[in-house]
Motif scaffolding. Structure first.
Motif, PDB file in Angstrom:
ATOM      1  N   MET A  83       1.128  -1.555   0.478  1.00 12.14           N
ATOM      2  CA  MET A  83      -0.319  -0.076   0.353  1.00 12.14           C
ATOM      3  C   MET A  83       0.592   1.271   0.107  1.00 12.14           C
ATOM      4  SD  MET A  83      -3.692   0.917   0.028  1.00 12.14           S
ATOM      5  CE  MET A  83      -4.010   0.009   0.148  1.00 12.14           C
ATOM      6  N   LYS A  84       0.895   2.205  -0.877  1.00 13.15           N
ATOM      7  CA  LYS A  84       1.551   3.320  -1.360  1.00 13.15           C
ATOM      8  C   LYS A  84       0.144   4.946  -0.376  1.00 13.15           C
ATOM      9  CE  LYS A  84       4.551   1.070  -3.865  1.00 13.15           C
ATOM     10  NZ  LYS A  84       6.007   1.506  -3.558  1.00 13.15           N
ATOM     11  N   ILE A  85       1.469   5.365   0.672  1.00 15.19           N
ATOM     12  CA  ILE A  85       0.492   6.299   1.187  1.00 15.19           C
ATOM     13  C   ILE A  85       0.593   7.668   0.802  1.00 15.19           C
ATOM     14  CG2 ILE A  85      -0.129   7.034   3.431  1.00 15.19           C
ATOM     15  CD1 ILE A  85      -0.940   4.482   3.048  1.00 15.19           C
ATOM     16  N   ALA A  86      -0.838   8.567   0.159  1.00 12.52           N
ATOM     17  CA  ALA A  86       0.515   9.958  -0.295  1.00 12.52           C
ATOM     18  C   ALA A  86      -0.549  11.055   0.617  1.00 12.52           C
ATOM     19  CB  ALA A  86      -0.464  10.380  -1.712  1.00 12.52           C
ATOM     20  N   LEU A 141      -0.859   3.464   8.871  1.00 10.11           N
ATOM     21  CA  LEU A 141      -2.558   3.331   7.443  1.00 10.11           C
ATOM     22  C   LEU A 141      -1.856   2.123   6.238  1.00 10.11           C
ATOM     23  CD1 LEU A 141      -3.020   6.883   6.137  1.00 10.11           C
ATOM     24  CD2 LEU A 141      -4.315   5.524   7.412  1.00 10.11           C
ATOM     25  N   ARG A 142      -0.690   1.492   6.100  1.00 17.87           N
ATOM     26  CA  ARG A 142       0.108   1.142   5.357  1.00 17.87           C
ATOM     27  C   ARG A 142       0.190  -0.397   5.910  1.00 17.87           C
ATOM     28  NH1 ARG A 142       3.971   3.419   2.494  1.00 17.87           N
ATOM     29  NH2 ARG A 142       5.263   4.785   3.550  1.00 17.87           N
ATOM     30  N   ILE A 194      -3.424   2.068  -3.551  1.00 16.88           N
ATOM     31  CA  ILE A 194      -2.575   4.228  -2.723  1.00 16.88           C
ATOM     32  C   ILE A 194      -3.823   4.999  -1.779  1.00 16.88           C
ATOM     33  CG2 ILE A 194      -1.683   6.285  -4.024  1.00 16.88           C
ATOM     34  CD1 ILE A 194      -1.351   5.175  -6.308  1.00 16.88           C
ATOM     35  N   LEU A 195      -3.620   4.653  -0.882  1.00 16.91           N
ATOM     36  CA  LEU A 195      -4.298   6.071  -0.077  1.00 16.91           C
ATOM     37  C   LEU A 195      -3.730   7.001  -0.133  1.00 16.91           C
ATOM     38  CD1 LEU A 195      -4.861   2.783   3.086  1.00 16.91           C
ATOM     39  CD2 LEU A 195      -5.941   3.597   0.745  1.00 16.91           C
ATOM     40  N   VAL A 196      -4.840   8.150   0.081  1.00 22.69           N
ATOM     41  CA  VAL A 196      -4.767   9.521   0.050  1.00 22.69           C
ATOM     42  C   VAL A 196      -5.306   9.799   1.562  1.00 22.69           C
ATOM     43  CG1 VAL A 196      -5.063  12.222  -0.653  1.00 22.69           C
ATOM     44  CG2 VAL A 196      -4.682  10.034  -2.131  1.00 22.69           C
TER      45      VAL A 196
END
Length: 213
Positions: free
Chosen positions: A1-4, A211-212, A191-193
């Protein structure tokens, strides 16, 4: 998971240190919401601010254009070495042309969909886009609650992408937190904003890690 992490939730009086904090905390992108006061009721910031931020961080820029006429921003975003640009299918009559406009400048092209917009609106162009941004709140305001039916929408989009046999990331923006992050991953998000769930915490590294999933 990518975090933005979304800059909209940061302390605007110290943007450089806020960016440094999330970069050191392990963020993958910095999410930048550009609002025009017409497509959405609020104004945020534009290319001059984004340009000034480039020297403050090495994080890839993920720019979300909540605007009419998003093509007007592309030259400036290219000059800022923007990595990803998403625009709203609801705001653009010539979607195919806009996708190629972005990609021809060396940037990833994404389509953003409002909560009430059907996935059918991107069925034809899904094979040529680089990512999809699912809005899980109505755009234009931070701090809103996650809309639950977004989970089913993400799952159906993920199934359509698998059917195509392509690797198209699904980004989710709106009401994301550590409680719904596992559900979003299960539905197919990659990807989570995150706004207040990162910038609203004292320990940004711990918030990003939570969050990851």
């Amino acid at each position: 998971m990518k975090i933005a992490p979304s800059l909209l939730a940061s302390d605007f009086s110290k943007l450089a240190s806020e960016l440094k904090d999330i970069e050191q905390g392990g963020a993958d992108y910095i999410h930048l919401d550009v609002m025009d006061g017409h497509f959405v009721p609020n104004l945020s910031f534009g290319v001059p601010v984004i340009s000034s931020l480039r020297k403050c961080t090495s994080l890839p820029f993920d720019v979300h254009l909540m605007t009419y006429h998003p093509e007007a921003y592309l030259d400036g975003l290219e000059a800022c070495h923007t990595h990803m640009v998403s625009f709203h299918v609801e705001a653009v009559p010539h979607v195919d042309r806009m996708i190629h406009n972005i990609q021809d400048r060396g940037m990833k092209a994404g389509i953003a969909l409002n909560p009430g917009t059907s996935l059918s609106t991107i069925e034809e162009i899904l094979p040529i886009i680089d990512f999809v941004l699912i809005m899980s709140v109505n755009p234009g305001f931070g701090g809103q609650k996650f809309i639950p039916y977004s989970l089913d929408k993400i799952a159906r989009l993920s199934a359509s992408i698998r059917k195509l046999g392509k690797d198209i990331p699904i980004e989710v923006d709106g009401g994301v937190n550590k409680d719904n992050a596992p559900l979003l991953k299960k539905a197919g998000a990659s990807i989570l904003v995150a706004g207040s769930s990162v910038f609203g915490k004292e320990d940004r590294a711990a918030a990003i890690k939570a969050l990851r999933v």
